[in-house]
Scaffold this motif. Structure first.
Motif, PDB file in Angstrom:
ATOM      1  N   ILE A 385       1.662  -6.957   9.358  1.00  0.00           N
ATOM      2  CA  ILE A 385       0.257  -6.329   9.085  1.00  0.00           C
ATOM      3  C   ILE A 385       0.428  -4.687  10.191  1.00  0.00           C
ATOM      4  O   ILE A 385      -0.282  -5.323  11.235  1.00  0.00           O
ATOM      5  CB  ILE A 385      -1.193  -6.700   8.785  1.00  0.00           C
ATOM      6  N   VAL A 389      -6.029  -2.059   9.868  1.00  0.00           N
ATOM      7  CA  VAL A 389      -6.108  -1.931   9.424  1.00  0.00           C
ATOM      8  C   VAL A 389      -7.113  -3.049   8.842  1.00  0.00           C
ATOM      9  O   VAL A 389      -7.513  -4.121   9.876  1.00  0.00           O
ATOM     10  CB  VAL A 389      -5.372  -2.199   8.419  1.00  0.00           C
ATOM     11  N   VAL A 391      -8.775  -6.276   6.081  1.00  0.00           N
ATOM     12  CA  VAL A 391      -8.592  -6.587   4.460  1.00  0.00           C
ATOM     13  C   VAL A 391      -9.281  -7.133   4.047  1.00  0.00           C
ATOM     14  O   VAL A 391     -10.306  -8.223   4.539  1.00  0.00           O
ATOM     15  CB  VAL A 391      -7.253  -7.622   4.938  1.00  0.00           C
ATOM     16  N   THR A 395      -7.313 -11.564  -0.978  1.00  0.00           N
ATOM     17  CA  THR A 395      -5.990 -10.525  -1.254  1.00  0.00           C
ATOM     18  C   THR A 395      -4.685 -11.639  -1.108  1.00  0.00           C
ATOM     19  O   THR A 395      -5.024 -12.322  -0.258  1.00  0.00           O
ATOM     20  CB  THR A 395      -6.531  -9.704   0.390  1.00  0.00           C
ATOM     21  N   THR A 401       4.099  -4.394   5.803  1.00  0.00           N
ATOM     22  CA  THR A 401       3.637  -3.749   5.145  1.00  0.00           C
ATOM     23  C   THR A 401       3.464  -2.546   6.972  1.00  0.00           C
ATOM     24  O   THR A 401       3.388  -2.278   8.226  1.00  0.00           O
ATOM     25  CB  THR A 401       2.168  -3.896   4.425  1.00  0.00           C
ATOM     26  N   LYS A 403       0.759   1.191   7.184  1.00  0.00           N
ATOM     27  CA  LYS A 403      -0.509   2.546   7.168  1.00  0.00           C
ATOM     28  C   LYS A 403      -0.363   2.480   5.608  1.00  0.00           C
ATOM     29  O   LYS A 403      -1.658   2.358   5.204  1.00  0.00           O
ATOM     30  CB  LYS A 403      -0.296   3.710   8.396  1.00  0.00           C
ATOM     31  N   ASP A 405       0.145   2.196   3.212  1.00  0.00           N
ATOM     32  CA  ASP A 405      -0.103   0.262   2.394  1.00  0.00           C
ATOM     33  C   ASP A 405      -1.508   0.106   1.896  1.00  0.00           C
ATOM     34  O   ASP A 405      -1.649  -0.274   1.062  1.00  0.00           O
ATOM     35  CB  ASP A 405       0.526  -0.641   2.416  1.00  0.00           C
ATOM     36  N   TYR A 406      -2.742   0.871   3.086  1.00  0.00           N
ATOM     37  CA  TYR A 406      -3.406   0.672   3.239  1.00  0.00           C
ATOM     38  C   TYR A 406      -4.209   1.615   3.053  1.00  0.00           C
ATOM     39  O   TYR A 406      -4.474   2.774   4.460  1.00  0.00           O
ATOM     40  CB  TYR A 406      -4.295   0.079   4.520  1.00  0.00           C
ATOM     41  N   ILE A 410      -8.306   0.610   4.154  1.00  0.00           N
ATOM     42  CA  ILE A 410      -8.481  -0.817   4.128  1.00  0.00           C
ATOM     43  C   ILE A 410      -7.967  -1.580   2.576  1.00  0.00           C
ATOM     44  O   ILE A 410      -6.849  -0.271   2.050  1.00  0.00           O
ATOM     45  CB  ILE A 410     -10.145  -0.368   3.312  1.00  0.00           C
ATOM     46  N   LEU A 411      -7.339  -2.655   2.549  1.00  0.00           N
ATOM     47  CA  LEU A 411      -6.632  -3.648   1.838  1.00  0.00           C
ATOM     48  C   LEU A 411      -8.290  -3.736   1.185  1.00  0.00           C
ATOM     49  O   LEU A 411      -8.975  -4.902   1.597  1.00  0.00           O
ATOM     50  CB  LEU A 411      -6.480  -4.617   1.779  1.00  0.00           C
TER      51      LEU A 411
END
Length: 424
Positions: A385, A389, A391, A395, A401, A403, A405-406, A410-411
Protein backbone atom coordinates in the motif's frame (compact mmCIF):
# COMPACT_ATOMS: atom_id res chain seq x y z
CA UNK A 1 3.60 -51.77 11.72
CA UNK A 2 2.52 -51.72 15.38
CA UNK A 3 -1.26 -51.71 15.80
CA UNK A 4 -2.73 -48.46 17.20
CA UNK A 5 -5.82 -48.27 19.36
CA UNK A 6 -6.88 -44.92 17.83
CA UNK A 7 -5.45 -42.77 15.06
CA UNK A 8 -6.52 -39.25 14.04
CA UNK A 9 -7.41 -38.04 10.55
CA UNK A 10 -7.16 -34.26 10.34
CA UNK A 11 -9.07 -32.62 7.47
CA UNK A 12 -6.95 -29.64 6.40
CA UNK A 13 -7.81 -29.18 2.71
CA UNK A 14 -10.26 -26.32 3.15
CA UNK A 15 -10.10 -23.26 0.95
CA UNK A 16 -11.61 -20.92 3.54
CA UNK A 17 -13.29 -18.68 0.96
CA UNK A 18 -15.09 -16.70 3.70
CA UNK A 19 -11.68 -15.41 4.83
CA UNK A 20 -11.38 -13.63 1.48
CA UNK A 21 -7.91 -12.30 0.60
CA UNK A 22 -6.36 -14.01 3.64
CA UNK A 23 -6.69 -17.38 1.88
CA UNK A 24 -5.90 -16.40 -1.72
CA UNK A 25 -2.58 -18.24 -1.60
CA UNK A 26 -2.84 -20.27 1.59
CA UNK A 27 -5.16 -22.97 2.99
CA UNK A 28 -7.30 -21.86 5.94
CA UNK A 29 -5.57 -24.19 8.46
CA UNK A 30 -2.24 -22.51 7.60
CA UNK A 31 -3.46 -18.96 8.31
CA UNK A 32 -1.56 -17.28 11.16
CA UNK A 33 -3.34 -16.98 14.50
CA UNK A 34 -2.51 -15.41 17.85
CA UNK A 35 0.72 -13.75 16.73
CA UNK A 36 2.77 -16.94 16.76
CA UNK A 37 0.71 -19.92 15.66
CA UNK A 38 -1.15 -21.24 12.64
CA UNK A 39 -4.74 -22.49 12.99
CA UNK A 40 -3.72 -26.15 12.47
CA UNK A 41 -1.44 -25.99 15.54
CA UNK A 42 -4.47 -26.28 17.82
CA UNK A 43 -5.86 -29.68 16.73
CA UNK A 44 -2.29 -31.03 16.31
CA UNK A 45 -1.39 -29.92 19.85
CA UNK A 46 -4.65 -31.42 21.15
CA UNK A 47 -3.60 -34.74 19.61
CA UNK A 48 -0.21 -34.95 21.28
CA UNK A 49 -1.60 -33.60 24.60
CA UNK A 50 -4.27 -36.35 24.40
CA UNK A 51 -1.69 -39.09 23.85
CA UNK A 52 -2.49 -39.61 20.13
CA UNK A 53 0.78 -40.19 18.28
CA UNK A 54 -0.49 -41.08 14.78
CA UNK A 55 -2.09 -38.32 12.71
CA UNK A 56 -2.88 -38.25 8.98
CA UNK A 57 -3.23 -34.66 7.71
CA UNK A 58 -5.35 -34.48 4.55
CA UNK A 59 -4.37 -31.49 2.43
CA UNK A 60 -5.67 -30.21 -0.88
CA UNK A 61 -6.11 -26.47 -1.46
CA UNK A 62 -2.81 -24.47 -1.61
CA UNK A 63 -0.91 -27.02 0.52
CA UNK A 64 2.61 -25.60 0.24
CA UNK A 65 2.61 -23.44 3.40
CA UNK A 66 0.90 -26.20 5.35
CA UNK A 67 3.37 -28.87 4.23
CA UNK A 68 6.35 -26.66 5.11
CA UNK A 69 4.85 -25.83 8.50
CA UNK A 70 4.11 -29.43 9.49
CA UNK A 71 7.35 -30.88 8.05
CA UNK A 72 8.05 -34.16 9.83
CA UNK A 73 6.15 -33.11 12.93
CA UNK A 74 9.04 -32.19 15.24
CA UNK A 75 7.32 -29.32 17.17
CA UNK A 76 4.45 -31.64 18.16
CA UNK A 77 6.71 -34.61 18.98
CA UNK A 78 5.20 -36.37 15.97
CA UNK A 79 8.47 -37.26 14.21
CA UNK A 80 8.22 -40.99 14.83
CA UNK A 81 9.20 -44.14 13.00
CA UNK A 82 5.97 -45.84 13.96
CA UNK A 83 3.07 -43.44 13.54
CA UNK A 84 3.80 -39.74 13.82
CA UNK A 85 2.37 -37.22 11.35
CA UNK A 86 1.83 -38.02 7.66
CA UNK A 87 0.68 -35.44 5.09
CA UNK A 88 -1.86 -37.06 2.75
CA UNK A 89 -2.54 -35.05 -0.43
CA UNK A 90 -4.75 -36.43 -3.22
CA UNK A 91 -2.62 -38.70 -5.40
CA UNK A 92 -2.84 -40.30 -8.81
CA UNK A 93 -4.17 -43.83 -8.76
CA UNK A 94 -3.94 -46.27 -11.63
CA UNK A 95 -6.24 -45.04 -14.33
CA UNK A 96 -7.38 -41.78 -12.79
CA UNK A 97 -6.42 -38.86 -10.59
CA UNK A 98 -9.12 -37.70 -8.22
CA UNK A 99 -9.40 -34.65 -5.98
CA UNK A 100 -11.01 -35.05 -2.57
CA UNK A 101 -14.69 -34.20 -3.06
CA UNK A 102 -16.18 -33.92 0.40
CA UNK A 103 -14.94 -34.68 3.91
CA UNK A 104 -15.87 -38.37 3.86
CA UNK A 105 -14.52 -38.87 0.34
CA UNK A 106 -11.11 -37.64 1.57
CA UNK A 107 -11.12 -40.33 4.27
CA UNK A 108 -12.39 -42.96 1.79
CA UNK A 109 -9.41 -42.28 -0.48
CA UNK A 110 -7.03 -42.92 2.43
CA UNK A 111 -8.50 -46.15 3.82
CA UNK A 112 -5.24 -48.00 3.06
CA UNK A 113 -3.36 -45.58 5.32
CA UNK A 114 -5.83 -46.23 8.15
CA UNK A 115 -5.79 -49.99 7.56
CA UNK A 116 -2.01 -50.05 7.84
CA UNK A 117 -2.39 -49.28 11.58
CA UNK A 118 -5.41 -51.60 12.04
CA UNK A 119 -6.94 -49.24 14.62
CA UNK A 120 -9.98 -50.01 16.71
CA UNK A 121 -11.07 -46.35 16.61
CA UNK A 122 -10.62 -43.46 14.18
CA UNK A 123 -10.84 -39.83 15.31
CA UNK A 124 -11.95 -37.37 12.60
CA UNK A 125 -10.90 -33.73 13.11
CA UNK A 126 -11.21 -30.41 11.28
CA UNK A 127 -8.11 -28.31 10.80
CA UNK A 128 -9.78 -24.93 11.19
CA UNK A 129 -11.10 -24.58 14.74
CA UNK A 130 -9.56 -22.94 17.82
CA UNK A 131 -10.07 -25.01 20.99
CA UNK A 132 -8.44 -27.31 23.52
CA UNK A 133 -9.93 -30.77 23.97
CA UNK A 134 -8.71 -33.97 25.58
CA UNK A 135 -9.70 -36.55 22.98
CA UNK A 136 -8.85 -39.32 25.47
CA UNK A 137 -11.78 -38.24 27.68
CA UNK A 138 -14.04 -38.37 24.60
CA UNK A 139 -12.74 -41.88 23.81
CA UNK A 140 -13.52 -42.98 27.39
CA UNK A 141 -17.09 -41.69 26.91
CA UNK A 142 -17.29 -43.61 23.60
CA UNK A 143 -16.20 -46.86 25.28
CA UNK A 144 -18.42 -46.43 28.35
CA UNK A 145 -21.49 -46.14 26.11
CA UNK A 146 -20.43 -49.01 23.86
CA UNK A 147 -20.90 -46.51 21.02
CA UNK A 148 -20.32 -47.10 17.32
CA UNK A 149 -20.08 -43.35 16.62
CA UNK A 150 -19.54 -40.47 19.04
CA UNK A 151 -20.05 -36.89 17.89
CA UNK A 152 -18.55 -34.03 19.90
CA UNK A 153 -21.28 -31.42 20.34
CA UNK A 154 -21.41 -27.99 21.91
CA UNK A 155 -24.42 -25.94 23.05
CA UNK A 156 -24.81 -22.85 20.82
CA UNK A 157 -27.25 -19.91 21.08
CA UNK A 158 -30.62 -20.99 19.69
CA UNK A 159 -30.57 -18.23 17.07
CA UNK A 160 -27.32 -19.66 15.64
CA UNK A 161 -28.31 -23.34 15.68
CA UNK A 162 -29.52 -23.36 12.06
CA UNK A 163 -25.92 -22.77 10.90
CA UNK A 164 -24.83 -26.17 12.23
CA UNK A 165 -25.65 -29.83 12.11
CA UNK A 166 -27.60 -30.35 15.34
CA UNK A 167 -28.20 -33.53 17.34
CA UNK A 168 -31.33 -34.47 19.28
CA UNK A 169 -30.52 -36.82 22.16
CA UNK A 170 -32.25 -38.75 24.92
CA UNK A 171 -31.36 -38.42 28.62
CA UNK A 172 -28.39 -40.77 28.14
CA UNK A 173 -26.96 -38.62 25.31
CA UNK A 174 -27.83 -41.26 22.73
CA UNK A 175 -28.62 -39.52 19.44
CA UNK A 176 -32.22 -39.92 18.33
CA UNK A 177 -32.05 -37.60 15.32
CA UNK A 178 -29.45 -35.65 13.37
CA UNK A 179 -30.41 -32.54 11.36
CA UNK A 180 -27.97 -30.83 8.98
CA UNK A 181 -28.47 -27.01 9.16
CA UNK A 182 -32.23 -27.15 9.90
CA UNK A 183 -34.39 -24.07 9.23
CA UNK A 184 -36.25 -24.58 12.50
CA UNK A 185 -33.84 -26.37 14.86
CA UNK A 186 -35.29 -28.58 17.60
CA UNK A 187 -32.00 -28.67 19.49
CA UNK A 188 -29.15 -26.24 20.11
CA UNK A 189 -26.55 -29.01 20.55
CA UNK A 190 -24.33 -28.43 17.52
CA UNK A 191 -21.92 -30.90 15.96
CA UNK A 192 -18.31 -29.69 16.20
CA UNK A 193 -17.16 -31.79 13.26
CA UNK A 194 -15.20 -34.02 15.66
CA UNK A 195 -16.10 -37.72 15.49
CA UNK A 196 -14.89 -41.00 16.96
CA UNK A 197 -15.87 -44.05 14.89
CA UNK A 198 -15.27 -47.71 15.42
CA UNK A 199 -13.12 -48.33 12.36
CA UNK A 200 -15.17 -51.33 11.18
CA UNK A 201 -18.34 -49.21 11.27
CA UNK A 202 -16.75 -46.27 9.47
CA UNK A 203 -15.11 -48.45 6.82
CA UNK A 204 -18.39 -50.16 5.94
CA UNK A 205 -20.18 -46.78 5.74
CA UNK A 206 -17.46 -45.25 3.53
CA UNK A 207 -17.51 -48.18 1.11
CA UNK A 208 -21.33 -48.18 0.91
CA UNK A 209 -21.64 -44.40 0.45
CA UNK A 210 -18.57 -43.92 -1.76
CA UNK A 211 -20.66 -43.33 -4.90
CA UNK A 212 -22.33 -40.25 -3.39
CA UNK A 213 -21.09 -37.04 -4.97
CA UNK A 214 -19.23 -34.78 -2.49
CA UNK A 215 -19.54 -37.51 0.13
CA UNK A 216 -19.72 -35.74 3.46
CA UNK A 217 -19.90 -36.82 7.12
CA UNK A 218 -22.82 -34.56 8.09
CA UNK A 219 -24.89 -35.20 4.98
CA UNK A 220 -24.13 -38.86 4.24
CA UNK A 221 -22.07 -40.91 6.71
CA UNK A 222 -23.77 -39.90 9.98
CA UNK A 223 -27.34 -40.31 8.57
CA UNK A 224 -26.34 -43.66 7.04
CA UNK A 225 -24.99 -44.96 10.38
CA UNK A 226 -28.13 -43.74 12.12
CA UNK A 227 -30.44 -45.46 9.62
CA UNK A 228 -28.47 -48.70 10.03
CA UNK A 229 -29.31 -48.66 13.74
CA UNK A 230 -25.74 -48.01 14.91
CA UNK A 231 -25.26 -46.65 18.43
CA UNK A 232 -24.65 -42.89 18.04
CA UNK A 233 -23.86 -40.74 21.07
CA UNK A 234 -23.22 -37.03 21.64
CA UNK A 235 -20.21 -36.08 23.77
CA UNK A 236 -21.09 -32.67 25.18
CA UNK A 237 -18.19 -30.21 25.31
CA UNK A 238 -18.49 -27.01 27.31
CA UNK A 239 -15.09 -25.37 26.83
CA UNK A 240 -13.98 -22.66 24.41
CA UNK A 241 -14.46 -23.54 20.74
CA UNK A 242 -14.36 -21.11 17.85
CA UNK A 243 -14.90 -21.68 14.17
CA UNK A 244 -12.70 -18.94 12.68
CA UNK A 245 -14.21 -19.31 9.22
CA UNK A 246 -15.21 -15.65 8.71
CA UNK A 247 -13.14 -12.48 8.94
CA UNK A 248 -15.33 -11.35 11.84
CA UNK A 249 -14.95 -14.55 13.90
CA UNK A 250 -11.21 -14.70 13.07
CA UNK A 251 -10.72 -11.09 14.24
CA UNK A 252 -12.85 -11.69 17.37
CA UNK A 253 -10.95 -14.83 18.35
CA UNK A 254 -7.63 -12.98 18.11
CA UNK A 255 -8.97 -10.03 20.12
CA UNK A 256 -10.25 -12.39 22.83
CA UNK A 257 -6.68 -13.58 23.41
CA UNK A 258 -5.73 -10.17 24.81
CA UNK A 259 -8.67 -9.79 27.21
CA UNK A 260 -7.63 -9.12 30.80
CA UNK A 261 -8.77 -12.64 31.69
CA UNK A 262 -8.81 -14.41 28.31
CA UNK A 263 -11.47 -17.08 27.88
CA UNK A 264 -8.95 -18.99 25.76
CA UNK A 265 -5.59 -19.03 27.52
CA UNK A 266 -2.44 -19.59 25.45
CA UNK A 267 -0.24 -19.68 28.55
CA UNK A 268 -1.45 -22.79 30.41
CA UNK A 269 1.43 -25.03 31.44
CA UNK A 270 -0.56 -28.26 31.41
CA UNK A 271 -1.99 -27.90 27.89
CA UNK A 272 0.62 -26.27 25.71
CA UNK A 273 0.05 -25.24 22.12
CA UNK A 274 3.06 -26.23 20.02
CA UNK A 275 4.16 -24.66 16.75
CA UNK A 276 7.05 -24.56 14.32
CA UNK A 277 9.34 -21.90 15.78
CA UNK A 278 11.85 -20.24 13.49
CA UNK A 279 14.91 -18.97 15.32
CA UNK A 280 14.30 -15.20 15.38
CA UNK A 281 16.07 -12.42 17.25
CA UNK A 282 14.31 -10.92 20.32
CA UNK A 283 11.76 -8.11 19.98
CA UNK A 284 12.76 -4.46 20.35
CA UNK A 285 10.47 -1.83 21.86
CA UNK A 286 11.85 1.70 21.35
CA UNK A 287 12.03 4.24 24.19
CA UNK A 288 9.10 6.32 22.92
CA UNK A 289 7.00 3.35 21.85
CA UNK A 290 3.76 2.45 23.65
CA UNK A 291 2.26 -1.05 23.86
CA UNK A 292 -0.96 -1.71 25.77
CA UNK A 293 -2.84 -5.03 26.00
CA UNK A 294 -1.05 -6.64 23.06
CA UNK A 295 0.48 -9.87 21.91
CA UNK A 296 3.79 -9.05 20.23
CA UNK A 297 5.82 -11.76 18.49
CA UNK A 298 9.56 -12.25 18.65
CA UNK A 299 11.79 -10.29 16.29
CA UNK A 300 9.41 -7.28 16.17
CA UNK A 301 10.63 -3.69 16.13
CA UNK A 302 8.08 -1.31 17.63
CA UNK A 303 8.70 2.44 17.40
CA UNK A 304 5.07 3.66 17.44
CA UNK A 305 1.99 3.06 19.62
CA UNK A 306 0.13 -0.25 19.63
CA UNK A 307 -3.16 -0.75 21.51
CA UNK A 308 -5.27 -3.92 21.83
CA UNK A 309 -3.65 -5.69 18.88
CA UNK A 310 -2.02 -8.99 17.90
CA UNK A 311 1.36 -8.52 16.20
CA UNK A 312 3.12 -11.49 14.59
CA UNK A 313 6.87 -12.15 14.59
CA UNK A 314 9.28 -10.00 12.58
CA UNK A 315 6.88 -7.05 12.19
CA UNK A 316 8.26 -3.49 12.06
CA UNK A 317 6.02 -0.59 13.17
CA UNK A 318 7.51 2.82 12.37
CA UNK A 319 7.74 6.00 14.45
CA UNK A 320 4.55 8.01 14.91
CA UNK A 321 2.29 5.06 14.06
CA UNK A 322 -0.89 4.31 15.97
CA UNK A 323 -2.26 0.75 15.71
CA UNK A 324 -5.59 -0.13 17.34
CA UNK A 325 -7.68 -3.35 17.49
CA UNK A 326 -5.77 -4.90 14.59
CA UNK A 327 -3.97 -8.08 13.54
CA UNK A 328 -0.64 -7.69 11.74
CA UNK A 329 0.94 -10.95 10.61
CA UNK A 330 4.53 -12.07 10.27
CA UNK A 331 7.22 -9.92 8.58
CA UNK A 332 4.95 -7.04 7.60
CA UNK A 333 6.38 -3.52 7.63
CA UNK A 334 4.40 -0.43 8.63
CA UNK A 335 5.89 2.94 7.62
CA UNK A 336 6.00 6.10 9.75
CA UNK A 337 3.00 8.10 10.99
CA UNK A 338 0.51 5.49 9.77
CA UNK A 339 -2.81 5.03 11.59
CA UNK A 340 -4.40 1.57 11.52
CA UNK A 341 -7.82 0.80 13.01
CA UNK A 342 -9.58 -2.59 13.09
CA UNK A 343 -7.58 -4.11 10.24
CA UNK A 344 -6.25 -7.56 9.37
CA UNK A 345 -2.92 -7.36 7.56
CA UNK A 346 -1.57 -10.69 6.28
CA UNK A 347 2.06 -11.83 6.06
CA UNK A 348 4.85 -9.94 4.25
CA UNK A 349 2.85 -6.80 3.57
CA UNK A 350 4.31 -3.34 3.15
CA UNK A 351 2.21 -0.39 4.31
CA UNK A 352 3.67 3.01 3.42
CA UNK A 353 4.05 6.12 5.60
CA UNK A 354 1.19 8.51 6.41
CA UNK A 355 -1.43 5.88 5.54
CA UNK A 356 -4.82 5.66 7.29
CA UNK A 357 -6.67 2.32 7.39
CA UNK A 358 -10.25 1.99 8.66
CA UNK A 359 -11.63 5.49 8.19
CA UNK A 360 -15.22 6.72 7.83
CA UNK A 361 -18.57 4.99 8.10
CA UNK A 362 -19.41 1.35 7.41
CA UNK A 363 -20.67 0.71 3.87
CA UNK A 364 -21.54 -2.69 2.33
CA UNK A 365 -18.69 -4.17 0.30
CA UNK A 366 -19.53 -4.23 -3.42
CA UNK A 367 -17.35 -7.23 -4.32
CA UNK A 368 -18.50 -9.68 -1.60
CA UNK A 369 -20.60 -8.12 1.11
CA UNK A 370 -20.94 -11.40 3.03
CA UNK A 371 -17.13 -11.75 3.27
CA UNK A 372 -15.84 -8.20 3.69
CA UNK A 373 -17.96 -6.93 6.52
CA UNK A 374 -17.69 -6.43 10.30
CA UNK A 375 -16.17 -2.95 9.70
CA UNK A 376 -12.77 -4.48 8.91
CA UNK A 377 -10.00 -3.68 6.45
CA UNK A 378 -8.60 -6.96 5.00
CA UNK A 379 -5.21 -6.96 3.27
CA UNK A 380 -3.88 -10.13 1.63
CA UNK A 381 -0.29 -11.36 1.94
CA UNK A 382 2.59 -9.75 -0.01
CA UNK A 383 0.43 -6.68 -0.66
CA UNK A 384 1.87 -3.19 -0.92
CA UNK A 385 0.00 0.00 0.00
CA UNK A 386 1.68 3.26 -1.10
CA UNK A 387 2.35 6.16 1.24
CA UNK A 388 -0.22 8.87 1.83
CA UNK A 389 -3.44 6.97 1.02
CA UNK A 390 -6.61 6.41 3.06
CA UNK A 391 -8.73 3.25 3.17
CA UNK A 392 -12.32 2.95 4.40
CA UNK A 393 -14.07 0.11 6.26
CA UNK A 394 -15.37 -3.18 4.77
CA UNK A 395 -12.60 -3.06 2.18
CA UNK A 396 -10.23 -5.64 0.66
CA UNK A 397 -6.80 -5.14 -0.89
CA UNK A 398 -4.67 -7.78 -2.57
CA UNK A 399 -1.48 -7.25 -4.55
CA UNK A 400 1.06 -4.48 -5.12
CA UNK A 401 -1.05 -1.34 -5.35
CA UNK A 402 0.04 2.10 -6.50
CA UNK A 403 -1.13 5.66 -5.94
CA UNK A 404 -3.20 5.55 -9.15
CA UNK A 405 -5.34 2.73 -7.69
CA UNK A 406 -6.73 5.15 -5.08
CA UNK A 407 -8.97 7.85 -6.65
CA UNK A 408 -8.12 11.15 -4.90
CA UNK A 409 -5.86 9.13 -2.61
CA UNK A 410 -8.77 7.21 -1.05
CA UNK A 411 -10.21 3.70 -1.26
CA UNK A 412 -13.75 4.41 -0.14
CA UNK A 413 -15.56 2.12 2.30
CA UNK A 414 -17.03 -0.97 0.60
CA UNK A 415 -14.54 -0.88 -2.30
CA UNK A 416 -11.82 -3.44 -3.18
CA UNK A 417 -8.55 -3.54 -5.08
CA UNK A 418 -7.62 -7.03 -6.27
CA UNK A 419 -4.45 -6.83 -8.38
CA UNK A 420 -3.56 -10.47 -8.86
CA UNK A 421 -4.90 -14.00 -8.46
CA UNK A 422 -8.54 -14.93 -8.47
CA UNK A 423 -11.22 -12.47 -7.41
CA UNK A 424 -12.31 -12.90 -3.81
Amino acid sequence: MIRKEMIAMLLAGGQGSRLGVLTTNVAKPAVSFGGKYRIIDFPLSNCINSGIDTVGVLTQYQPLRLNGHIGIGIPWDLDRNNGGVTVLPPYEKSGNSEWYSGTANAIYQNMNYIDSYDPEYVLILSGDHIYKMDYEVMLDFHKENNADVTIAAIPVPWEEASRFGVVITDENKRIQEFEEKPEKPRSNLASMGIYIFNWKVLKEALITMSEQSNCDFGKHIIPYCHEKGQRLFAYEYNGYWKDVGTLGSYWEANMELIDLIPEFNLYEEYWKIYTKGDVIEPQYIAQDAVTERCIIGEGCEIYGKVYGSVIGPGVTIGEGCEIRDSIIMQDSIIGRNTIINKSIIAENCEIGSNVELGIGEEVENKLKKSVYSFGLVAIGENSVIPSGVKVGKNTAIFGKTEKEDYPNGILEGGESIIKAGDRR
